[in-house]
Design a protein around this motif. Structure first.
Motif, mmCIF file in Angstrom:
data_model
loop_
_atom_site.group_PDB
_atom_site.id
_atom_site.type_symbol
_atom_site.label_atom_id
_atom_site.label_comp_id
_atom_site.label_asym_id
_atom_site.label_seq_id
_atom_site.Cartn_x
_atom_site.Cartn_y
_atom_site.Cartn_z
ATOM 1 N N LEU A 79 21.437 7.375 -83.160
ATOM 2 C CA LEU A 79 21.625 7.697 -84.539
ATOM 3 C C LEU A 79 22.814 8.847 -84.440
ATOM 4 C CD1 LEU A 79 20.638 8.345 -87.481
ATOM 5 C CD2 LEU A 79 19.232 10.055 -86.551
ATOM 6 N N THR A 80 24.049 8.555 -85.322
ATOM 7 C CA THR A 80 25.113 9.511 -85.390
ATOM 8 C C THR A 80 24.807 10.095 -87.021
ATOM 9 O OG1 THR A 80 26.574 8.156 -85.822
ATOM 10 C CG2 THR A 80 26.413 8.363 -83.825
ATOM 11 N N ASP A 124 33.409 12.725 -88.475
ATOM 12 C CA ASP A 124 34.101 12.354 -87.157
ATOM 13 C C ASP A 124 34.291 13.517 -86.355
ATOM 14 O OD1 ASP A 124 34.385 9.999 -88.466
ATOM 15 O OD2 ASP A 124 36.744 10.511 -89.231
ATOM 16 N N CYS A 125 34.094 13.290 -85.254
ATOM 17 C CA CYS A 125 34.559 14.034 -83.980
ATOM 18 C C CYS A 125 35.185 13.389 -82.993
ATOM 19 C CB CYS A 125 33.195 14.766 -83.615
ATOM 20 S SG CYS A 125 32.022 13.776 -82.880
ATOM 21 N N ALA A 176 33.879 6.924 -77.885
ATOM 22 C CA ALA A 176 33.767 6.704 -76.436
ATOM 23 C C ALA A 176 32.362 7.000 -75.837
ATOM 24 C CB ALA A 176 34.626 7.584 -75.487
ATOM 25 N N VAL A 177 31.736 7.970 -76.528
ATOM 26 C CA VAL A 177 30.397 8.267 -76.033
ATOM 27 C C VAL A 177 29.387 7.115 -76.523
ATOM 28 C CG1 VAL A 177 28.321 9.634 -76.734
ATOM 29 C CG2 VAL A 177 30.579 10.557 -76.174
ATOM 30 N N ILE A 178 29.498 6.569 -77.760
ATOM 31 C CA ILE A 178 28.648 5.556 -78.058
ATOM 32 C C ILE A 178 29.025 4.373 -77.270
ATOM 33 C CG2 ILE A 178 28.471 3.923 -80.056
ATOM 34 C CD1 ILE A 178 29.176 6.010 -82.165
ATOM 35 N N ARG A 179 30.040 4.085 -76.953
ATOM 36 C CA ARG A 179 30.342 2.838 -76.120
ATOM 37 C C ARG A 179 29.802 3.051 -74.768
ATOM 38 N NH1 ARG A 179 34.547 1.326 -72.404
ATOM 39 N NH2 ARG A 179 34.923 -0.912 -72.200
ATOM 40 N N ALA A 180 29.719 4.236 -74.303
ATOM 41 C CA ALA A 180 29.254 4.679 -72.885
ATOM 42 C C ALA A 180 27.846 4.445 -72.894
ATOM 43 C CB ALA A 180 29.637 5.906 -72.638
#
Length: 42
Positions: free
Chosen positions: A10-11, A15-16, A21-25
């Motif tokens: 959940l985000t 935007d930040c 990159a965090v979601i992908r990781a």
């Protein structure tokens, strides 16, 4: 017997920097390491 896991990511807010990159990781680690399914919650 293996248990099937599903997690939700959940985000919220605006935007930040680095969010993609965090979601992908998280998705890559959960799927490749643990075999979990990841659901995106807008």
């Amino acid at each position: 017997m293996e248990t099937y896991k599903r997690i939700g990511l959940l985000t919220s807010g605006g935007d930040c920097p680095g969010l993609n990159a965090v979601i992908r990781a998280v998705v890559r680690h959960a799927t490749l390491t643990y075999g979990w399914e990841v659901l995106g919650i807008p």
